[in-house]
Motif scaffolding. Structure first.
Motif, PDB file in Angstrom:
ATOM      1  N   VAL A 140     -32.246  32.660 -52.031  1.00 26.41           N
ATOM      2  CA  VAL A 140     -32.078  33.803 -51.136  1.00 26.41           C
ATOM      3  C   VAL A 140     -31.256  34.912 -51.796  1.00 26.41           C
ATOM      4  O   VAL A 140     -31.544  36.098 -51.621  1.00 26.41           O
ATOM      5  CB  VAL A 140     -31.419  33.310 -49.817  1.00 26.41           C
ATOM      6  N   VAL A 141     -30.232  34.521 -52.556  1.00 20.01           N
ATOM      7  CA  VAL A 141     -29.371  35.504 -53.221  1.00 20.01           C
ATOM      8  C   VAL A 141     -29.772  35.602 -54.695  1.00 20.01           C
ATOM      9  O   VAL A 141     -29.800  34.605 -55.405  1.00 20.01           O
ATOM     10  CB  VAL A 141     -27.880  35.121 -53.089  1.00 20.01           C
ATOM     11  N   TYR A 181     -37.219  45.957 -56.627  1.00 23.64           N
ATOM     12  CA  TYR A 181     -37.427  44.961 -55.566  1.00 23.64           C
ATOM     13  C   TYR A 181     -38.760  45.183 -54.857  1.00 23.64           C
ATOM     14  O   TYR A 181     -39.077  46.295 -54.454  1.00 23.64           O
ATOM     15  CB  TYR A 181     -36.262  44.996 -54.566  1.00 23.64           C
ATOM     16  N   ARG A 182     -39.504  44.087 -54.743  1.00 28.28           N
ATOM     17  CA  ARG A 182     -40.851  44.177 -54.181  1.00 28.28           C
ATOM     18  C   ARG A 182     -41.088  43.150 -53.087  1.00 28.28           C
ATOM     19  O   ARG A 182     -40.284  42.253 -52.885  1.00 28.28           O
ATOM     20  CB  ARG A 182     -41.882  43.899 -55.292  1.00 28.28           C
ATOM     21  N   ASP A 241     -42.412  40.221 -52.690  1.00 25.97           N
ATOM     22  CA  ASP A 241     -42.884  39.044 -53.431  1.00 25.97           C
ATOM     23  C   ASP A 241     -42.141  37.819 -52.907  1.00 25.97           C
ATOM     24  O   ASP A 241     -41.550  37.874 -51.823  1.00 25.97           O
ATOM     25  CB  ASP A 241     -42.684  39.243 -54.949  1.00 25.97           C
ATOM     26  N   GLU A 242     -42.135  36.734 -53.679  1.00 25.30           N
ATOM     27  CA  GLU A 242     -41.506  35.502 -53.178  1.00 25.30           C
ATOM     28  C   GLU A 242     -39.985  35.613 -53.029  1.00 25.30           C
ATOM     29  O   GLU A 242     -39.368  34.765 -52.394  1.00 25.30           O
ATOM     30  CB  GLU A 242     -41.893  34.309 -54.066  1.00 25.30           C
ATOM     31  N   THR A 243     -39.380  36.689 -53.561  1.00 24.34           N
ATOM     32  CA  THR A 243     -37.923  36.844 -53.403  1.00 24.34           C
ATOM     33  C   THR A 243     -37.557  37.522 -52.076  1.00 24.34           C
ATOM     34  O   THR A 243     -36.397  37.494 -51.676  1.00 24.34           O
ATOM     35  CB  THR A 243     -37.305  37.686 -54.555  1.00 24.34           C
ATOM     36  N   LEU A 244     -38.537  38.139 -51.429  1.00 25.54           N
ATOM     37  CA  LEU A 244     -38.262  38.842 -50.164  1.00 25.54           C
ATOM     38  C   LEU A 244     -38.014  37.820 -49.051  1.00 25.54           C
ATOM     39  O   LEU A 244     -38.854  36.958 -48.806  1.00 25.54           O
ATOM     40  CB  LEU A 244     -39.450  39.752 -49.796  1.00 25.54           C
ATOM     41  N   VAL A 245     -36.848  37.911 -48.408  1.00 22.25           N
ATOM     42  CA  VAL A 245     -36.497  36.929 -47.374  1.00 22.25           C
ATOM     43  C   VAL A 245     -36.146  37.598 -46.051  1.00 22.25           C
ATOM     44  O   VAL A 245     -35.653  38.718 -46.026  1.00 22.25           O
ATOM     45  CB  VAL A 245     -35.311  36.036 -47.813  1.00 22.25           C
ATOM     46  N   ARG A 246     -36.382  36.886 -44.969  1.00 27.62           N
ATOM     47  CA  ARG A 246     -36.029  37.408 -43.655  1.00 27.62           C
ATOM     48  C   ARG A 246     -34.618  36.961 -43.268  1.00 27.62           C
ATOM     49  O   ARG A 246     -34.090  36.006 -43.836  1.00 27.62           O
ATOM     50  CB  ARG A 246     -37.040  36.919 -42.611  1.00 27.62           C
ATOM     51  N   MET A 247     -34.044  37.633 -42.289  1.00 31.92           N
ATOM     52  CA  MET A 247     -32.689  37.306 -41.809  1.00 31.92           C
ATOM     53  C   MET A 247     -32.584  35.810 -41.478  1.00 31.92           C
ATOM     54  O   MET A 247     -31.588  35.178 -41.789  1.00 31.92           O
ATOM     55  CB  MET A 247     -32.373  38.113 -40.541  1.00 31.92           C
ATOM     56  N   GLY A 281     -39.525  45.840 -43.977  1.00 32.17           N
ATOM     57  CA  GLY A 281     -39.803  45.730 -45.407  1.00 32.17           C
ATOM     58  C   GLY A 281     -38.578  45.696 -46.293  1.00 32.17           C
ATOM     59  O   GLY A 281     -37.456  45.481 -45.829  1.00 32.17           O
ATOM     60  N   VAL A 282     -38.831  45.926 -47.571  1.00 37.44           N
ATOM     61  CA  VAL A 282     -37.843  45.775 -48.638  1.00 37.44           C
ATOM     62  C   VAL A 282     -36.572  46.612 -48.449  1.00 37.44           C
ATOM     63  O   VAL A 282     -36.611  47.832 -48.540  1.00 37.44           O
ATOM     64  CB  VAL A 282     -38.507  46.127 -49.992  1.00 37.44           C
ATOM     65  N   LEU A 283     -35.475  45.908 -48.176  1.00 37.78           N
ATOM     66  CA  LEU A 283     -34.157  46.547 -48.084  1.00 37.78           C
ATOM     67  C   LEU A 283     -33.187  45.711 -48.921  1.00 37.78           C
ATOM     68  O   LEU A 283     -32.693  44.688 -48.449  1.00 37.78           O
ATOM     69  CB  LEU A 283     -33.673  46.611 -46.621  1.00 37.78           C
ATOM     70  N   PRO A 284     -32.933  46.106 -50.183  1.00 36.42           N
ATOM     71  CA  PRO A 284     -32.016  45.308 -50.989  1.00 36.42           C
ATOM     72  C   PRO A 284     -30.587  45.418 -50.432  1.00 36.42           C
ATOM     73  O   PRO A 284     -30.103  46.527 -50.214  1.00 36.42           O
ATOM     74  CB  PRO A 284     -32.094  45.941 -52.386  1.00 36.42           C
TER      75      PRO A 284
END
Lengths: 88, 254
Positions: free
Chosen positions: B155-156, B124-125, B127-133, B3-6
């Motif tokens: 991505v950034v 940070y949630r 949502d559409e900004t959350l990206v995988r490696m 999950g969410v890790l900024p």
């Protein structure tokens, strides 16, 4: 649209998107010069990266620390950090 | 856990610490060690809403003394035999593993956390900004090998996304460089500020273009500042912007 208006819209937009709200008190009117500084979303890509945050979906397995180290290496940066551990 | 890790890059590292102590949301699978009815489960969970006391688990990085934490929301998403899917909105530093364990104690059957996913950390949630490696890697590839930076820009996110949850002050161009040099902020430099500015609390100082200049500690409330004509109202704590980005126009000794 003036630069100051664009700047305000940008801040309000990212705030609302995150589920928060800005209630402004305006003390005076002023605009900003196009000669210095830049709208945050118009930074050159190298600058955008150096002033950027990735909302990363942490994979299971590695520690938060390891994930940050990978990101740092992928981008070739000297520094990276995370906002709160999420342990494996 | 997922999950969410900024993750902050380079300069952004300076301010990412400000999201650590923000509200968190998790989705957790709890495995019960015995059979529990729906009604019994709902009743037991009521006890965990609001203020709770937690002793950090053995394997934790903080001092193991009992601490008070607030659970803002606690919702059963699914209850299937011995598995319970929960959504928890809580204060930073609340241990989900402990919550699952304590729920088991209260139910008398025992329980443990089976899986955990963080769905929110402050601004940070999921949502559409959350990206995988993988997406990060692909975006970097496209930029480096095909000169296409569009994906990397998705991505950034700009560093300013890390301060949206705190009170804000936008300042005139003429005040920016002084703040970048570490000076405190005075009333005449302010164009607008949010109503939640409170004495002693953190504030983000931004340019009129929306660029982060510094983080500071407010000395007055927004209402007080609005009535003032002059005087220092924010103590600059953490300078973000480099000097010389904006022109130095404050008084020089000649």
């Amino acid at each position: 649209m003036g630069l100051a208006e664009k700047g305000l819209i940008f801040i309000d937009k990212i705030t609302t998107h995150a589920g928060f709200k800005n209630e402004w008190i305006v003390l005076r009117e002023d605009d900003t010069s196009p000669d210095y500084g830049i709208l945050p979303y118009e930074r050159k890509i190298e600058e955008h990266i150096r002033n950027g945050v990735i909302n990363l979906d942490k994979p299971p397995g590695p520690t938060s620390h390891e994930v940050v180290a990978w990101i740092k290496k992928m981008f070739g940066l000297e520094r990276a950090g995370h906002g709160g551990t999420l342990e494996p | 856990m997922t999950g969410v890790l900024p993750v902050a890059l380079a300069n952004a590292t300076k301010v990412i610490g400000n999201v650590i102590h923000t509200v968190k949301e998790y989705v957790m699978v709890v495995q019960l060690h015995g059979d529990v009815g729906d009604k019994e489960l709902v009743e037991a969970l009521e006890n965990f809403k609001g203020t709770i006391y937690q002793k950090p688990p053995l394997r934790s990085s903080v001092k193991r003394t009992i601490r008070k934490r607030t659970i803002y929301e606690l919702e059963i998403l699914e209850h299937n035999e011995r598995y319970v899917l929960l959504r928890v909105l809580c204060e930073a530093g609340t241990y989900m593993r402990k919550l699952a364990h304590d729920l088991g104690l209260l139910l008398g059957v025992g329980a443990h956390m089976r899986e955990l996913r963080r769905t929110r950390t402050g601004p940070y949630r999921e949502d559409e900004t959350l990206v995988r490696m993988q997406e990060v890697s692909e975006a970097l590839y496209l930029w480096r090998n095909e000169g296409d930076e569009r994906y990397l820009r998705k991505v950034v996110l700009p560093v300013e996304t890390a301060i949206v949850h705190i009170p804000k002050i936008m300042i005139r161009d003429t005040a920016v460089d002084a703040i970048a040099h570490g000076a405190n902020l005075a009333v005449p430099g302010i164009v607008r500020l949010t109503k939640d500015v409170q004495p002693g609390k953190l504030v983000a100082i931004l340019t009129l273009k929306g660029e982060l200049v510094a983080l500071g500690q407010a000395l007055k409330s927004a209402e007080e500042i609005a009535r003032m004509k002059k005087g220092i109202v924010v103590k600059t704590k953490r300078v973000y912007m480099k000097t010389g980005v904006y022109p130095p126009v404050w008084r020089k000794n000649k």
